[in-house]
Design an enzyme around this catalytic site. Structure first.
Site, PDB file in Angstrom:
ATOM      1  N   ASP A 123       0.962  -1.179  -0.024  1.00 44.48           N
ATOM      2  CA  ASP A 123       0.147   0.005  -0.111  1.00 44.48           C
ATOM      3  C   ASP A 123       0.859   1.290   0.160  1.00 44.48           C
ATOM      4  OD1 ASP A 123      -2.012  -1.805   0.278  1.00 44.48           O
ATOM      5  OD2 ASP A 123      -2.881  -0.811   2.172  1.00 44.48           O
ATOM      6  N   HIS A 159      -6.169   3.189  -3.836  1.00 43.73           N
ATOM      7  CA  HIS A 159      -6.068   3.488  -2.482  1.00 43.73           C
ATOM      8  C   HIS A 159      -6.323   4.800  -2.254  1.00 43.73           C
ATOM      9  CE1 HIS A 159      -5.170   2.156   1.641  1.00 43.73           C
ATOM     10  NE2 HIS A 159      -3.967   2.893   1.636  1.00 43.73           N
ATOM     11  N   HIS A 188       3.729  -2.279   3.045  1.00 45.05           N
ATOM     12  CA  HIS A 188       3.838  -0.959   2.378  1.00 45.05           C
ATOM     13  C   HIS A 188       4.989  -0.761   1.637  1.00 45.05           C
ATOM     14  CE1 HIS A 188       0.772  -0.431   5.757  1.00 45.05           C
ATOM     15  NE2 HIS A 188       0.268   0.498   5.003  1.00 45.05           N
TER      16      HIS A 188
HETATM   17 ZN    ZN Z   1      -2.778   3.125   3.117  1.00 44.97          ZN
END
Ligand code: ZN
Length: 491
Positions: free
Chosen positions: A318, A369, A460
């Site tokens: 992400d 996102h 991430h």
């Molecule tokens: Zn995020």
């Protein structure tokens, strides 16, 4: 966060450099006064700072109104790389600049002194920062400084600052708690509890130091960040634990402080899908999250055919793309022929369209996102549509392919939103907490403890430590018989 820098050269002498020289001179004058009386009077020549050429650049961040300044010196003996944020608010800028100048000044003086005594070992100074937008509308800036000035070990320290871009207000820890003494006591207790519970600090806490550094004083908690559903408190190396612990980072779930926090900081929805602490008296609407999540992570056993299915996991990344970290992650995935899903922020795709393109080209799935990493549960329908469609558009424009899945920031969504979203919503069941520990070795530990067939793993691609730890995760999961699929391919 945005760690790329322009290689654009600026004039050698500019305002920043002059101020650095000024600071150095002042510090050196101070040093020469405080050295032992038998030291020879320093000559004017010795007081000149080392002649270090540096490159400077400024670029916009993914966050409106926040600029990223970079200063890089490739000096052989005293190299450094510094990145810091600047905004339109003077008090904020001054506070950041003061910190940078102190760190750089201390480093350069120490290195100059090393050189004078004949040390050949080059030093290192790296200052980077990350921005964590919070649902209250404020930003937490976390500056991470790594210094090496010789000897056995380097030293890591943190500095934080909080700022509300709408009001321009700089926020202190006591503002979060309405300046109430009773709330401070609760905070102190919870930080101590979490230090005791933290497995990474096991047998490393220096009891007396820890009690001193966490006693109920606001200044003890001034280094903090609001990251997702957590209040993160930073300590320096050796402040509460021995050297083996590094610089401790203590996370207190906001849900545990719900009665102490003032309105904009009170958690509204239990945002962390893993720690579903029951939160009383919240606005409702969070019920769907649970159902959706269990659908997402359900293990499908092919009972009818009795075929032994290969175990699968979906790796997800992400908040990227990131010019430094994403390419490293792509390289590691390629090595294991692993396919993954990247949930990108539209604002970052706008900055790094070619990296978004590389992700698609490598055969990974693209996810949306949102544009600003907003908590959509606080937003009106048209604003949500804007966040989502703008991001869809930039991803399609940059890569030639529209995203096929959506992940709401903080995992926060409700029924109303589901009606608006056209893409399938994807959450996760294995949270590596990579944003918190920033420790390559902890990535595998967190995967090991909770992965199963059909898991969706949250990571991430903006943290270097995640890129560094990924290989061990892939090696482990491969040895356990897992294959790596995109979230849409997950059975
Ligand atoms: Zn995020």
């Amino acid at each position: 966060m945005n760690k790329s820098r322009n290689k654009q050269r600026k004039p050698w002498i500019d305002a920043a450099f002059i101020s650095m020289i000024a600071l150095l001179s002042i510090s050196l004058i101070f040093l020469s006064h405080s050295t032992k009386s038998n030291a020879k009077q320093t000559t004017t020549d010795n007081r000149k700072p080392p002649e270090i050429s540096k490159e400077e650049s400024t670029k916009e961040s993914a966050f409106p109104g926040i600029l990223i300044k970079s200063e890089v010196s490739n000096d052989e003996y005293s190299p450094y790389s510094i990145q810091y944020p600047q905004s339109k608010v003077e008090s904020f800028n001054a506070q950041i600049k003061k910190y940078i100048d102190e760190q750089l000044g201390t480093y350069l003086i120490a290195m100059q002194e090393n050189k004078r005594v004949g040390s050949k070992t080059p030093g290192e100074l790296n200052i980077s920062f990350e921005i964590f937008p919070h649902t209250s509308g404020s930003y937490s800036f976390v500056m991470i400084t790594g210094t090496y000035i010789g000897g056995a070990n380097g030293y890591t320290s943190f500095n934080t600052i909080h700022y509300h871009p709408a009001s321009g207000e700089v926020i202190e820890i006591d503002d979060l708690f309405g300046h109430e003494e009773s709330n401070l006591i609760k905070l102190s207790t919870l930080v101590r509890d979490n230090i005791k519970k933290d497995p990474s600090l096991k047998d490393k806490v220096l009891e007396d130091e820890m009690l001193l550094a966490t006693e109920p004083k606001w200044s003890n908690f001034e280094k903090f960040a609001l990251i997702e559903d957590t209040l993160v408190v930073y300590f320096d190396e050796y402040e509460i634990a021995n050297g083996a612990a590094g610089a401790p980072i203590i996370a207190v779930p906001l849900a545990e402080l719900i009665e102490q926090l003032v309105a904009p900081y009170k958690p509204k929805v239990p945002v962390d899908s893993l720690h579903k602490t029951p939160v009383e008296a919240v606005s409702g609407d969070e019920d769907v999250e649970e159902d959706e999540e269990s659908n997402e992570t359900e293990v499908q056993v092919d009972e009818q055919t009795g075929n032994t299915k290969k175990k699968q996991v979906a790796l997800t990344f992400d908040d990227g793309p990131d010019p430094k970290v994403t390419p490293k992650i792509l390289a590691t995935l390629a090595k294991y022929d692993a396919k993954a899903t990247f949930f990108m922020l539209g604002s970052r795709v706008e900055f790094y369209p070619e990296i978004a393109g590389d992700v698609l080209e490598a055969g990974h799935e693209l996810g949306n996102h949102t544009w600003t990493h907003a908590n959509l549960t606080n937003m009106a329908s048209d604003a949500i549509i804007e966040e989502v469609s703008r991001t869809n558009n930039i991803i399609e424009q940059s890569t030639g392919s529209a995203p096929t899945v959506f992940r709401p920031p903080y995992g926060a969504f409700n029924n109303d939103m589901l009606n608006i979203l056209s893409l399938p919503v994807v959450l996760w069941d294995v949270d590596t907490l990579d944003w918190k520990h920033r420790d390559a070795t902890q990535l595998l530990a967190s995967v090991k403890s909770s992965v199963h067939d059909g898991s969706t793993i949250l990571m991430h691609d903006i943290h270097l430590s995640t890129a560094q730890g990924l290989e061990s995760v892939l090696a482990y999961l491969t040895s356990e018989g897992y294959t790596f699929v995109t979230v849409s391919e997950l059975d």
